[in-house]
Scaffold this motif. Structure first.
Motif: not given
Length: 165
Positions: A68-75, A118-130
């Motif tokens: 589990m990782v805590y990330v500041n991300a937005n849609v 979602l987009f964000g995090g320290p690496d500015k990645q796009y996270y595909v959420i199931l």
């Protein structure tokens, strides 16, 4: 003269259509070179430690060990999607088009209409959420049987939970 010009024009068009084309092998070689450049300056031992830490299980929920990782991300893509607090990540991308395409495949081929990016995090990645959940127990339960629930290949080696902060 016109006949010679037409023949020359046809020859040029034939050469242009049979020129170099990208292939899967070219893309694979470019990817492998990029991954090698990414590892440059880091020894094999250090790289292995970094990868182990990146995939380390961090929480125990209902007897299951989960990452589990805590990330500041937005849609990122559709403003109509609503992000939940606990999100099951099945793929990460650095390009928006790839994330959108994978999300669309999850929606169409696997029936996960609630998938979003979602987009964000320290690496500015796009996270595909199931799928997103309001409680971590439900998210951990989704991770438990993920291979049985999703028919297509999951790109993330070890799916994990993104806690949106």
């Amino acid at each position: 003269m016109k006949k010679t010009l037409y023949i020359l024009l046809l020859a040029i068009m034939a050469v242009m259509t049979t020129g170099c084309h990208s292939s899967e092998q070219n893309y694979r070689e470019a990817y492998e070179k990029a991954m090698e450049r990414r590892k440059t300056g880091i020894g094999a031992e250090d790289y292995a430690k970094i990868e182990a830490e990146r995939q380390r299980y961090t929480h125990v929920i209902n007897g299951d060990s989960v990452r589990m990782v805590y990330v500041n991300a937005n849609v990122a893509i559709d403003s109509t999607d609503v992000a939940k607090t606990y999100n099951v990540v099945v793929a990460t991308f650095s390009q928006r088009i790839n994330a959108k395409s994978y999300r669309d495949r999850l929606r169409e081929e696997c029936g996960f209409a609630g998938s979003y990016v979602l987009f964000g995090g320290p690496d500015k990645q796009y996270y595909v959420i199931l799928e997103g959940f309001d409680d971590k127990e439900s998210a951990a339960a989704m991770l438990r049987d993920l291979d049985k629930k999703v028919a297509m290949k999951i790109l993330e080696p070890l799916p994990w939970i993104l806690c949106k902060i």
